[in-house]
Scaffold this motif. Sequence first.
Motif, mmCIF file in Angstrom:
data_model
loop_
_atom_site.group_PDB
_atom_site.id
_atom_site.type_symbol
_atom_site.label_atom_id
_atom_site.label_comp_id
_atom_site.label_asym_id
_atom_site.label_seq_id
_atom_site.Cartn_x
_atom_site.Cartn_y
_atom_site.Cartn_z
ATOM 1 N N ARG A 277 59.108 67.171 52.088
ATOM 2 C CA ARG A 277 59.630 68.027 51.026
ATOM 3 C C ARG A 277 58.618 68.313 49.922
ATOM 4 O O ARG A 277 58.781 69.271 49.170
ATOM 5 C CB ARG A 277 60.909 67.433 50.456
ATOM 6 N N SER A 278 57.593 67.514 49.818
ATOM 7 C CA SER A 278 56.553 67.788 48.809
ATOM 8 C C SER A 278 55.350 68.511 49.423
ATOM 9 O O SER A 278 54.369 68.746 48.740
ATOM 10 C CB SER A 278 56.103 66.481 48.161
ATOM 11 N N SER A 279 55.446 68.875 50.688
ATOM 12 C CA SER A 279 54.309 69.494 51.368
ATOM 13 C C SER A 279 54.325 71.011 51.235
ATOM 14 O O SER A 279 55.314 71.618 50.839
ATOM 15 C CB SER A 279 54.320 69.116 52.854
ATOM 16 N N LYS A 280 53.218 71.615 51.638
ATOM 17 C CA LYS A 280 53.109 73.075 51.635
ATOM 18 C C LYS A 280 53.913 73.700 52.770
ATOM 19 O O LYS A 280 54.063 74.913 52.817
ATOM 20 C CB LYS A 280 51.637 73.487 51.744
ATOM 21 N N TYR B 269 57.135 73.126 53.278
ATOM 22 C CA TYR B 269 58.551 73.119 52.902
ATOM 23 C C TYR B 269 58.767 74.027 51.694
ATOM 24 O O TYR B 269 58.031 73.955 50.726
ATOM 25 C CB TYR B 269 58.997 71.692 52.566
ATOM 26 N N GLU C 204 62.122 75.254 49.442
ATOM 27 C CA GLU C 204 63.556 75.158 49.154
ATOM 28 C C GLU C 204 64.218 76.531 49.086
ATOM 29 O O GLU C 204 65.411 76.664 49.351
ATOM 30 C CB GLU C 204 63.752 74.406 47.833
ATOM 31 N N GLU D 81 60.181 62.476 51.652
ATOM 32 C CA GLU D 81 59.404 62.853 50.470
ATOM 33 C C GLU D 81 58.102 63.545 50.872
ATOM 34 O O GLU D 81 57.677 64.508 50.235
ATOM 35 C CB GLU D 81 59.091 61.614 49.618
#
Length: 132
Positions: free
Chosen positions: A83-86, A88, A90, A80
């Motif tokens: 994936r919630s960082s700057k 990453y 998608e 988490e």
Amino acid sequence: MKTIIFLFLSTFLTFAKAQEKAKDTLFFSYDSQYINTHIEIPNHFYIEDGSGATVGGFYFTGVQEMKNYKTKKREINLKEFIRSSKFYNENRRLKLRDYDLWDYLKNYVIFLVKTENGKKSYLQVEASFEIE
């Protein structure tokens, strides 16, 4: 002359050492579904989103394991966090900017926390990056 240079360098190094900022500590939950190891290099811990061992990239390097470590800090879910960082995105082919993640995490003391049979063990790791 050599003595003057030596005194200058030793004074400068002592001053530089005194100016270092203490590193903050991060505790990540060890998730064997997200963190991978390879038999050939068991001291390297690769994350699912990273480039992995095949093309270099980001990984953690084990430093030492601590069984009786006490802390009041809460564990963070590594997947988490990433994936919630700057670091990453998608929508990119290579979703994780490995180098930028390493550059950020190298300033922290990091522990991967494993829980087995209700007991916690703490593996101190360092953020690592290599180019192949």
